[in-house]
Design an enzyme around this catalytic site. Structure first.
Site, PDB file in Angstrom:
ATOM      1  N   ASP A 176      46.543  43.826  47.085  1.00 21.88           N
ATOM      2  CA  ASP A 176      46.128  43.945  45.676  1.00 21.88           C
ATOM      3  C   ASP A 176      45.974  45.430  45.368  1.00 21.88           C
ATOM      4  O   ASP A 176      44.866  45.978  45.360  1.00 21.88           O
ATOM      5  CB  ASP A 176      44.799  43.188  45.493  1.00 21.88           C
TER       6      ASP A 176
HETATM    7  C1  SPV Z   1      40.967  40.147  40.505  1.00 22.37           C
HETATM    8  O1  SPV Z   1      40.651  38.960  40.619  1.00 22.37           O
HETATM    9  O2  SPV Z   1      42.100  40.571  40.733  1.00 22.37           O
HETATM   10  C2  SPV Z   1      39.981  41.134  40.070  1.00 22.37           C
HETATM   11  C3  SPV Z   1      38.583  40.895  40.327  1.00 22.37           C
HETATM   12  O3  SPV Z   1      40.368  42.159  39.560  1.00 22.37           O
HETATM   13  S1  SPV Z   1      38.128  41.788  41.746  1.00 22.37           S
HETATM   14  O4  SPV Z   1      38.959  41.315  42.859  1.00 22.37           O
HETATM   15  O5  SPV Z   1      36.727  41.469  41.891  1.00 22.37           O
HETATM   16  O6  SPV Z   1      38.314  43.188  41.538  1.00 22.37           O
HETATM   17 MG    MG Z   2      42.359  42.547  39.875  1.00 28.33          MG
END
Ligand code: SPV
Ligand code: MG
Length: 293
Positions: free
Chosen positions: A55
């Site tokens: 991510d």
């Molecule tokens: C996501 O779900 O991608 C978010 C929330 O941005 S967090 O992972 O808490 O940053």
């Molecule tokens: Mg996110």
């Protein structure tokens, strides 16, 4: 009522907390809808995990958009799309808003970090964009939208990046002034104290959004008390799915028998229902009757 109008109406409804749940595909979105939630969070974390990619803006906008589009297609719920930092600068944000709006998405959320962003829970990589640069992205997003009900959420990462409350409030105010419909205030603390502190200082009508992944003890009455309008349960359904899939796979491997896992499976009928199999057969029969006539 179309999903965008529905989201707007819920935002304006006093004392209603919008509960949004993270998903990464049509199936996840559909389950969120069937369980009675208000909205779907097209989570960057979930969509990245579903591609087995970090991510961290490794996937492109097209891949995030396509996942969100499939969710919008599969449900009647408003889709709130996690758009990271807007996939680049103001020019990327302008293209992003055009494309997400065309895809039937109800809301986009962009965060004030530098591109490429890093997931908020990975320490050491949380660089903030200059406040004015991010405010310009919010202005560009608001200038670009056609439907007045389309919602732009500004996500403040200042607490995540270790800046103080003063800087955090200044950023939130700047993004509100730039036209943000909602402010997402993110925290990675284990309890909600800094979120409550922010809320107490937030003397504004622009509603607040939270993502309580690391502070799960927070309650709905506490959210009402602190004027929080939207809560995003960002990734719990995917984490539950991974745990359940691993449980079944390891049991199947160790036992070598499907009998060992029968109690852990959803019935096939439930999956046909999710597919819309009955409706498809009914529609086919309707047209077959017309052929005979
Ligand atoms: C996501 O779900 O991608 C978010 C929330 O941005 S967090 O992972 O808490 O940053
Ligand atoms: Mg996110």
């Amino acid at each position: 009522m179309n999903p965008r109008k529905r989201l707007r109406t819920m935002i304006e409804q006093p004392d209603h907390i919008i509960q949004a749940v993270g998903a990464h595909n049509a199936l996840g979105a559909k389950l969120v809808e069937q369980n009675g939630f208000d909205a779907v969070w097209a989570s960057g974390f979930e969509i990245s995990t579903a591609h087995a990619k970090p991510d961290a803006n490794i996937l492109t906008m097209f891949e995030f958009l396509e996942a969100a589009r499939q969710m919008a297609d599969a449900t009647h719920l408003p889709i709130i799309a996690d758009c990271d930092t807007g996939f680049g600068n103001v020019n990327n944000v302008i293209r992003m808003v055009r494309d997400y709006e065309k895809a039937g998405i109800a809301a986009v959320c962009i965060e004030d970090k530098v591109f490429p962003k890093m997931n908020s829970f990975i320490p050491g990589y949380q660089s903030l964009a200059p406040k004015d640069e991010f405010a310009a992205k919010i202005r560009a997003a608001k200038d670009t939208q056609h439907d007045p009900d389309f919602v732009v959420i500004a996500r403040v990462e200042s607490l995540i990046a270790g800046h103080g409350m003063e800087e955090t409030l200044a950023r939130a105010s700047a993004y509100e002034e730039a036209g943000a419909d909602l402010i997402l205030i993110h925290s990675k603390q284990k309890d909600p104290r800094e979120i409550f502190e922010f809320c107490r200082h937030w003397n504004s009508n622009t509603p607040l959004v939270i993502v309580p992944t690391t502070y799960p003890s927070i309650t709905l009455p506490e959210m009402v008390e602190h004027n929080i309008k939207v809560v995003i349960y960002a990734n719990q359904a995917l984490r539950a799915a991974v745990k359940a899939m691993n449980h079944v796979l390891s049991l199947l491997k160790s036992s070598g028998s499907l009998l060992a896992i029968q109690d852990d499976l959803s019935p096939m009928d439930q999956l046909f229902e999710i597919q819309g199999m009955k409706e498809m057969i009914q529609q086919e029969e309707r047209y077959r009757k017309q052929e005979v006539r």
